[in-house]
Enzyme design. Structure first.
Site, PDB file in Angstrom:
ATOM      1  CB  VAL A   1      -8.299   6.763   2.896  1.00  0.00           C
ATOM      2  CG1 VAL A   1      -7.985   6.028   1.620  1.00  0.00           C
ATOM      3  CG2 VAL A   1      -7.231   6.506   3.934  1.00  0.00           C
TER       4      VAL A   1
ATOM      5  NE  ARG B   1       0.538  19.951  10.094  1.00  0.00           N
ATOM      6  CZ  ARG B   1      -0.236  18.920  10.391  1.00  0.00           C
ATOM      7  NH1 ARG B   1      -0.404  18.559  11.654  1.00  0.00           N
ATOM      8  NH2 ARG B   1      -0.837  18.240   9.441  1.00  0.00           N
TER       9      ARG B   1
ATOM     10  CB  THR C   1      -1.919  23.812   6.757  1.00  0.00           C
ATOM     11  OG1 THR C   1      -2.548  23.156   5.655  1.00  0.00           O
ATOM     12  CG2 THR C   1      -1.719  22.798   7.862  1.00  0.00           C
TER      13      THR C   1
ATOM     14  CB  SER D   1      -6.986   6.891   7.322  1.00  0.00           C
ATOM     15  OG  SER D   1      -6.318   8.094   6.975  1.00  0.00           O
TER      16      SER D   1
ATOM     17  CE  LYS E   1       0.764  13.408   2.323  1.00  0.00           C
ATOM     18  NZ  LYS E   1      -0.487  12.691   2.006  1.00  0.00           N
TER      19      LYS E   1
ATOM     20  CD  GLU F   1       1.084  19.673   6.623  1.00  0.00           C
ATOM     21  OE1 GLU F   1       0.267  18.878   7.100  1.00  0.00           O
ATOM     22  OE2 GLU F   1       1.018  20.908   6.797  1.00  0.00           O
TER      23      GLU F   1
ATOM     24  CB  ILE G   1      -0.910   0.028   1.238  1.00  0.00           C
ATOM     25  CG1 ILE G   1      -1.720  -1.263   1.357  1.00  0.00           C
ATOM     26  CG2 ILE G   1      -1.832   1.245   1.191  1.00  0.00           C
ATOM     27  CD1 ILE G   1      -2.593  -1.576   0.178  1.00  0.00           C
TER      28      ILE G   1
END
Length: 513
Positions: free
Chosen positions: A319, A411, A343, A322, A279, A414, A275
């Site tokens: 998702v 942050r 953010t 999660s 990212k 990100e 999976i």
């Protein structure tokens, strides 16, 4: 319990699923009585089903029902799109129901049956997600019949939903592998309850507590269980926290995956499905690098595969719901009275519900081929600010008036937009809806081995290399040298006010993490 039995239950949807739920309630006789079905089908309204009246249309009837303090509504329309669920929910809220439950769509998809035990309290997922595609899992899981299946990270959000759906796959044994005993025991107990209530088939469910960073233990478990199929979900995945603990994420996600892959090749595991995540695409965080390296390790193992073995990965975006996702965070912030923190006003993400993602992963595992890379079609991205406003409204509040939305800035690790693929990967449609295939971008074998050899003494103690052990600055230096996107990201963010400088353990040089 006596008080509970006095509840009137109203089932929204008089179709097959709703009727099965009504029969389940009638048979158990401990959850109250079914007072009525509510439906929009004109041919059903005004009739009775096994003595239970069918009222409608829903929008007219639901708000005017004189609800008692214990009365509940159960939405049993698995094929309804989120817009319809939202409309029904709003009408039921006006009716004053003490509790509103829903039968998730997957319970109809998996085996064509619906059980009361599969219902849950409605939440924002049911009105935020897109309309899920209908996957006949009972058919697509045939490749697992009679097999021994292991889920790593089985106590997590993805792993636990895979386990629920796998109950209907006809597997001989279902191994729930995880590091956290509480999460593993919770999903183990839930699966046993589901089986006792008639959900799925009678696979033997086996919980296994262990750490995939332990190479010899992983080798022992894979060999001892004689597992046929592995769905590898286990990973550290909280991006900002992993920026604070970069050695831990490489140790767990990269070397843990390597241990599992090596053991799978050696023991003859027939299918291995990793999976993965968006990212991993042009990674700008240590977590992203760890998942990108995991993808490369899968492709490397595919080259070592024997006849009958298949190693692949399935990549997708966020998702809904999660662990580590924004939904639980927003809900806790709303419960505390706010503010809800976002953010950046322009930040957006691709979202999919957990059941749909897991259904597609299971399907991909069946049709996927050795050494291939797959991507789930995530649809259009959603702005986080828009999602925050919708969740506040779902909770019965007005954004900006009852609950403040506060912009706090991105942050570490990100970025505002997460790509799902690199241009070079050139995703192409397959014959299976919502499953795309990517062109592989492999890492040079020598470069990959060199990188692993440099990272290993940082993650694991080696005699004569004490200065490297847990040296986060050395780890970041190595990763920055290896991956341009990560290096560029750190260069761009090191002067930002919200970034923090960590002192190097060496010569006092500062490095932005």
């Amino acid at each position: 319990m006596l008080q509970k039995s006095e509840s009137n239950l109203y089932i929204i949807g008089a179709g097959f699923a709703g009727q099965m739920i009504a029969q389940d309630i009638s048979r158990k006789k401990v959850f109250g009585k079914v007072a009525a079905f509510l439906d929009d089908d004109k041919s059903l309204v005004g009739t009775e089903i096994e003595g239970v009246p069918v009222l409608g249309p829903i929008a007219s009837v639901a708000p005017v029902i004189k609800c008692g303090p214990l009365d509940e509504a159960i939405i049993a329309i698995p094929s309804a799109p989120p817009e319809k669920i939202k409309e029904i929910y709003e009408n039921l809220m006006r009716g004053g129901f003490a509790r509103i439950r829903i039968l998730p769509s997957v319970s109809q998809i998996v085996e064509g049956k619906a059980h009361l035990v599969q219902t849950r309290d409605i939440d924002p997922l049911d009105i935020l997600g897109r309309t899920p595609i209908i996957i006949p899992l009972h058919e697509s899981l045939k490749y697992l019949r009679g097999k021994r299946v292991m889920i790593t990270g089985a106590g997590g959000s993805i792993g636990s939903e895979l386990a629920r759906q796998l109950l209907s796959g006809g597997a001989e044994r279902l191994y729930l592998f995880g590091h956290g005993e509480n999460s593993i025991v919770n999903i183990y107990r839930e699966l046993i309850v589901l089986q006792n209530e008639g959900v799925g088939e009678k696979a033997t469910v086996v919980p296994i507590i262990g750490d995939m960073k332990d190479r010899e233990y992983v080798r022992y478990i894979v060999e001892r269980t004689r597992v046929d199929v592995i769905f590898h979900c286990a990973a550290y995945k909280h991006v900002p926290m992993m920026e604070e603990n970069p050695v831990a994420v490489i140790e767990n996600n990269v070397f843990g995956t390597k241990n599992l892959l090596d053991a799978s090749v050696e023991s003859g595991v027939s299918k291995f499905v990793l999976i993965s995540t968006d990212k991993a695409v042009g990674p700008v965080s240590v977590y992203g690098v760890s998942k990108m390296l995991s993808e490369k390790l899968v492709l490397r193992s595919a080259k070592k595969a024997r006849d009958g073995q298949s190693f692949m990965f399935v990549r997708f975006g966020n998702v809904l719901g999660s662990r580590g996702s924004i939904l639980p965070l927003f809900q806790s912030q709303i419960k505390a009275g706010g503010p809800v923190t976002v953010t950046d006003p322009e930040m957006e993400r691709f979202f999919m519900t957990i059941p749909e993602a897991c259904s597609l992963v299971l399907e991909a595992g069946g049709v996927g081929m050795n050494g291939k890379s797959y991507l789930l079609d995530m649809g259009e991205p959603i702005k986080i600010l828009d999602m925050a406003e919708q969740i506040i409204k779902f909770s019965g509040h007005e954004p900006g008036k009852d609950i403040e939305i506060k912009i706090i800035g991105a942050r570490e690790g990100e970025r505002n937009h997460e790509p799902l693929w690199l241009d070079e990967e050139n995703p192409q449609k397959t014959e299976w809806e919502k499953i795309l295939i990517l062109r592989n971008i492999e890492m040079d074998e020598g470069a990959l081995e060199k990188l692993l050899s440099e990272l290993e003494p940082i993650c694991f103690f080696r005699e004569g290399m004490r200065e490297k052990f847990r040296n986060r600055d050395e780890l970041i230096r190595i990763l920055r040298a290896a991956f341009k996107t990560l290096d560029e990201f750190y260069e761009q963010t090191k002067d930002k006010a919200q970034s923090r400088s960590i002192s190097s353990s060496g010569d006092g040089e500062k490095i932005t993490l």
